[in-house]
Design a protein around this motif. Structure first.
Motif, PDB file in Angstrom:
ATOM      1  N   LEU A 488       0.824  -1.212   0.000  1.00  0.00           N
ATOM      2  CA  LEU A 488       0.000   0.000   0.000  1.00  0.00           C
ATOM      3  C   LEU A 488       0.859   1.262   0.000  1.00  0.00           C
ATOM      4  CD1 LEU A 488      -2.657  -1.118   2.637  1.00  0.00           C
ATOM      5  CD2 LEU A 488      -3.145  -0.616   0.234  1.00  0.00           C
ATOM      6  N   ALA A 489       1.903   1.231   0.819  1.00  0.00           N
ATOM      7  CA  ALA A 489       2.763   2.410   0.945  1.00  0.00           C
ATOM      8  C   ALA A 489       3.517   2.716  -0.345  1.00  0.00           C
ATOM      9  CB  ALA A 489       3.748   2.218   2.084  1.00  0.00           C
ATOM     10  N   ALA A 490       3.651   1.705  -1.220  1.00  0.00           N
ATOM     11  CA  ALA A 490       4.366   1.906  -2.479  1.00  0.00           C
ATOM     12  C   ALA A 490       3.533   2.686  -3.493  1.00  0.00           C
ATOM     13  CB  ALA A 490       4.773   0.557  -3.067  1.00  0.00           C
ATOM     14  N   HIS A 491       2.229   2.823  -3.232  1.00  0.00           N
ATOM     15  CA  HIS A 491       1.382   3.592  -4.152  1.00  0.00           C
ATOM     16  C   HIS A 491       1.685   5.086  -3.970  1.00  0.00           C
ATOM     17  CE1 HIS A 491      -2.100   5.363  -6.104  1.00  0.00           C
ATOM     18  NE2 HIS A 491      -2.379   4.178  -6.627  1.00  0.00           N
ATOM     19  N   PRO A 492       1.908   5.803  -5.056  1.00  0.00           N
ATOM     20  CA  PRO A 492       2.262   7.228  -4.932  1.00  0.00           C
ATOM     21  C   PRO A 492       1.181   8.094  -4.304  1.00  0.00           C
ATOM     22  CG  PRO A 492       1.821   6.629  -7.230  1.00  0.00           C
ATOM     23  CD  PRO A 492       1.902   5.354  -6.458  1.00  0.00           C
ATOM     24  N   GLY A 493      -0.058   7.598  -4.269  1.00  0.00           N
ATOM     25  CA  GLY A 493      -1.134   8.386  -3.694  1.00  0.00           C
ATOM     26  C   GLY A 493      -1.390   8.118  -2.232  1.00  0.00           C
ATOM     27  N   VAL A 494      -0.542   7.250  -1.608  1.00  0.00           N
ATOM     28  CA  VAL A 494      -0.745   6.861  -0.209  1.00  0.00           C
ATOM     29  C   VAL A 494       0.306   7.514   0.676  1.00  0.00           C
ATOM     30  CG1 VAL A 494      -0.672   4.930   1.424  1.00  0.00           C
ATOM     31  CG2 VAL A 494      -1.855   4.675  -0.770  1.00  0.00           C
ATOM     32  N   LEU A 495      -0.154   8.102   1.763  1.00  0.00           N
ATOM     33  CA  LEU A 495       0.754   8.686   2.747  1.00  0.00           C
ATOM     34  C   LEU A 495       1.084   7.677   3.834  1.00  0.00           C
ATOM     35  CD1 LEU A 495       2.276  11.166   3.828  1.00  0.00           C
ATOM     36  CD2 LEU A 495       0.170  11.800   5.052  1.00  0.00           C
ATOM     37  N   GLU A 496       0.058   7.098   4.414  1.00  0.00           N
ATOM     38  CA  GLU A 496       0.237   6.098   5.472  1.00  0.00           C
ATOM     39  C   GLU A 496      -0.833   5.026   5.333  1.00  0.00           C
ATOM     40  OE1 GLU A 496       2.003   8.387   9.345  1.00  0.00           O
ATOM     41  OE2 GLU A 496      -0.125   8.653   8.925  1.00  0.00           O
ATOM     42  N   ALA A 497      -0.534   3.854   5.877  1.00  0.00           N
ATOM     43  CA  ALA A 497      -1.522   2.774   5.838  1.00  0.00           C
ATOM     44  C   ALA A 497      -1.319   1.829   7.007  1.00  0.00           C
ATOM     45  CB  ALA A 497      -1.425   1.997   4.528  1.00  0.00           C
ATOM     46  N   ALA A 498      -2.411   1.304   7.505  1.00  0.00           N
ATOM     47  CA  ALA A 498      -2.383   0.283   8.550  1.00  0.00           C
ATOM     48  C   ALA A 498      -3.396  -0.789   8.188  1.00  0.00           C
ATOM     49  CB  ALA A 498      -2.708   0.889   9.912  1.00  0.00           C
ATOM     50  N   VAL A 499      -3.038  -2.036   8.465  1.00  0.00           N
ATOM     51  CA  VAL A 499      -3.880  -3.172   8.070  1.00  0.00           C
ATOM     52  C   VAL A 499      -4.229  -4.009   9.291  1.00  0.00           C
ATOM     53  CG1 VAL A 499      -3.887  -5.357   6.789  1.00  0.00           C
ATOM     54  CG2 VAL A 499      -3.028  -3.271   5.708  1.00  0.00           C
ATOM     55  N   ILE A 500      -5.495  -4.368   9.398  1.00  0.00           N
ATOM     56  CA  ILE A 500      -5.966  -5.259  10.467  1.00  0.00           C
ATOM     57  C   ILE A 500      -6.918  -6.280   9.864  1.00  0.00           C
ATOM     58  CG2 ILE A 500      -5.747  -3.471  12.247  1.00  0.00           C
ATOM     59  CD1 ILE A 500      -8.839  -3.225  12.181  1.00  0.00           C
ATOM     60  N   GLY A 501      -7.275  -7.271  10.654  1.00  0.00           N
ATOM     61  CA  GLY A 501      -8.268  -8.249  10.240  1.00  0.00           C
ATOM     62  C   GLY A 501      -9.612  -7.944  10.864  1.00  0.00           C
ATOM     63  N   LEU A 502     -10.660  -8.101  10.074  1.00  0.00           N
ATOM     64  CA  LEU A 502     -12.012  -7.912  10.575  1.00  0.00           C
ATOM     65  C   LEU A 502     -12.778  -9.232  10.466  1.00  0.00           C
ATOM     66  CD1 LEU A 502     -13.022  -4.468   8.999  1.00  0.00           C
ATOM     67  CD2 LEU A 502     -12.105  -4.927  11.279  1.00  0.00           C
ATOM     68  N   PRO A 503     -13.689  -9.510  11.401  1.00  0.00           N
ATOM     69  CA  PRO A 503     -14.469 -10.750  11.328  1.00  0.00           C
ATOM     70  C   PRO A 503     -15.242 -10.825  10.009  1.00  0.00           C
ATOM     71  CG  PRO A 503     -14.762  -9.673  13.455  1.00  0.00           C
ATOM     72  CD  PRO A 503     -14.040  -8.695  12.583  1.00  0.00           C
TER      73      PRO A 503
END
Length: 574
Positions: A488-503
């Motif tokens: 995600l961070a490699a996309h030029p339009g992204v500043l920050e990203a965090a990933v979690i799991g949802l049920p």
């Protein structure tokens, strides 16, 4: 040192032993496991005329699969590959898979199982890290190999087809795949070999001495740290796990009296590149002379049920999502489950509602087990004679010790949560070329730290409570937030990203990404499409939530836990 000696002489230190079935010993015979090469040879000698595997309606006998395995081994030897070289296999459940696995193991080669859905980036990492010299890939995914080839150091690429080892029927299967279903994309791999020609070649292999401590598999996993690494599973590790399974389950699948010709058939829908299916549905089945009913595409539930309706089977394996999909399909009632002995589940937690529905449909409960790639995989399994789903992961297998330890490394009292730690002959020898990572998960007294939180009940059964790390489990497959966040961070339009799991009711969990935009015009669809170029489908975020900021510690570390708490609080509010 045996597990009994290591744990102490009092049964109170191993409460599960008092609840073992009468036919199951506390220990396996240390000399019994041998090697997987011996297991394969003996099975082919004992059951030459029995059907070993079925795919797309075509059956191969043990003699036929043995000959194909020897031909593949002979070819590897003729190409100059040496014992211990890594041979990568990138295929779904087709006849070519057991033929090439068995051939590699007979020759003392190390098998590197590769998910055929991997992207070029993921494939490059695994083949480079393992040092694989050869790759066998089904033609459906050969275009991915073509894309990755400039970055690979392979000495040979072998292209397989779904129709290999099927004779004229294979021609029809391949025609349907290429012309009708169009699942084979164009590719160019100059200098590659055709598996069909290899398996039709000479089957005289040079003698090879395979010993129990030889590495049979590099089984790649993120473990508890998220760093992709290969668990070194020796012949002793996996053969011991096969023997543990035979002792624990074998007495429950004895043939009917007077039926020496009776053969079990295992429905093998889980991919053989996954350690659960590899040990439980393939190698264990060899040990008892059973047949594997190979399902190449279990996502096609209608097609899967059509196969079940036309097949005789006695054993079933799956994960929660598969049982859920089958149990809720309108045609499941048309399947004949009258010979079903038991259904086993692993890879992810089985939901009680899914188990209830499966029992209503089949008349048999789901027998849940637990393990990891690092434990070959089985560490604990429910008794095969249960009448109802237990919601636990069962009892530790023979010669296996499980302890629950707190953060200080001390054993917790019965019923109190802690980290599940496992010791036994099935525990890996370590991570390939990563002694630092090995040291993080192996304790000084020989236990593997699973990274899972559980409790031990008074009778010795173990129940999973939660996971220590942030790993996400999608339909039994591990997804590691760091990897997804890096993409995600490699996309030029992204500043920050965090990933979690949802049920998720279908896959257990789904991947959710919280993103701070750099480019205001960025859309979720565009970002998801970007991820698909570098991530296997189940790793691509199903939900993308744009935010102005992410919760962080005072040193700038993103708090995934805070994101999970926010989602949970929002869900409660309705």
């Amino acid at each position: 040192m045996s597990a009994m000696t290591a744990a102490g002489t009092g049964s109170d230190l191993r409460p599960w032993l008092a609840h073992y079935p009468a036919a199951v010993p506390a220990e396996i015979d240390p000399a019994a496991p041998g090697t997987l090469a011996e297991l394969i040879r003996l099975a082919c000698e004992r059951y030459p005329q029995r059907e070993a595997f079925e795919s797309f309606g075509k059956n191969l006998t043990y003699a036929e699969i043995g000959r194909a395995a020897r031909a593949f081994c002979a070819w590897l030897q003729g190409q100059g590959f040496r014992k211990g070289d890594r041979i990568a296999l990138m295929m779904p459940n087709i006849l070519a898979y057991p033929a090439t696995i068995f051939g590699a193991l007979l020759g003392g080669y190390t098998v590197v199982n590769v998910n055929p859905l991997y992207t070029a980036r993921e494939l490059t990492h695994q083949l480079t890290d393992s040092g694989a010299r050869a790759l066998v890939v089904i033609e459906n995914f050969a275009h991915v190999v073509e894309e990755a080839r400039p970055h690979l150091k392979l000495d040979a690429i072998v292209v397989a087809t779904a129709g290999d080892l099927m004779g004229f029927k294979g021609t029809i299967v391949n025609f349907v795949a290429r012309k009708i279903k169009k699942v084979v994309k164009p590719f160019t791999l100059p200098g590659s070999f055709q598996l069909k020609a290899i398996l039709a070649g000479p089957a005289t292999m040079a003698p090879v001495t395979v010993v129990p401590d030889d590495i049979a598999f590099l089984q790649y996993t993120g473990g508890t740290t998220g760093v992709a690494k290969g668990a070194m599973l020796t012949h002793r590790n996996v053969a011991a796990n096969v023997e543990q399974a035979r002792l624990w389950l074998g007495w429950a699948i004895e043939p009917p009296l007077g039926r020496s010709d009776y053969q079990h058939v295992m429905v093998t829908a889980l991919p053989l590149y996954h350690i659960f299916a590899l040990t439980c549905c393939c190698l264990f089945m060899l040990r008892v002379g059973a047949k594997g009913l190979l399902i190449a595409n279990p996502r096609d539930i209608a097609g899967f049920i059509k196969t079940l309706k036309a097949s005789r089977f006695t054993l079933f394996s799956g994960v929660n999502t598969l049982y859920n999909a089958l149990g809720n399909h309108p045609d499941i009632g048309k399947v004949d489950f009258s010979e079903l002995r038991f259904s086993v589940a692993g890879g992810m937690a089985t939901q009680a509602i899914v188990a209830k529905r499966w029992r209503e449909v089949t008349g048999k409960p789901i027998i849940e087990g637990y393990g990891l790639s690092e434990t070959s995989p089985m560490a604990s399994v429910n008794r095969p004679d249960i009448s109802e789903f237990t919601g636990t992961i069962g009892f530790p297998l023979p010669s296996t010790d499980i302890v629950i330890r707190n953060a200080d490394g001390n054993e917790t009292p019965l019923g109190e949560p802690g980290e599940i730690c496992i010791r036994g002959p099935q525990v890996m020898s370590g991570y390939w070329k990563r002694p630092d990572e090995t040291a993080k998960v192996m304790t000084p007294d020989g236990y593997f730290r699973s990274g899972d939180i559980g409790v031990m009940l008074p009778d010795g059964q173990v129940k999973i409570v939660d996971r220590m790390k942030d790993m996400i489990l999608v339909s039994g497959f591990n997804v590691y937030p760091n990897e997804v966040e890096d993409v995600l961070a490699a996309h030029p339009g992204v500043l920050e990203a965090a990933v979690i799991g949802l049920p998720d009711e279908h896959s257990g969990e789904s991947v959710a990404a919280f993103v701070v935009k750099k480019d205001p015009a960025l859309t979720a669809e565009a970002l998801r499409g970007f991820c698909k170029d570098s991530l296997t489908g189940y790793k691509v975020p199903r939900q993308i939530i744009f935010r102005d900021s992410l919760p962080k510690t005072n040193v700038g570390k993103v708090l995934r836990r805070a994101l999970r708490e926010e989602v949970a609080a929002s869900a409660k509010k309705g």
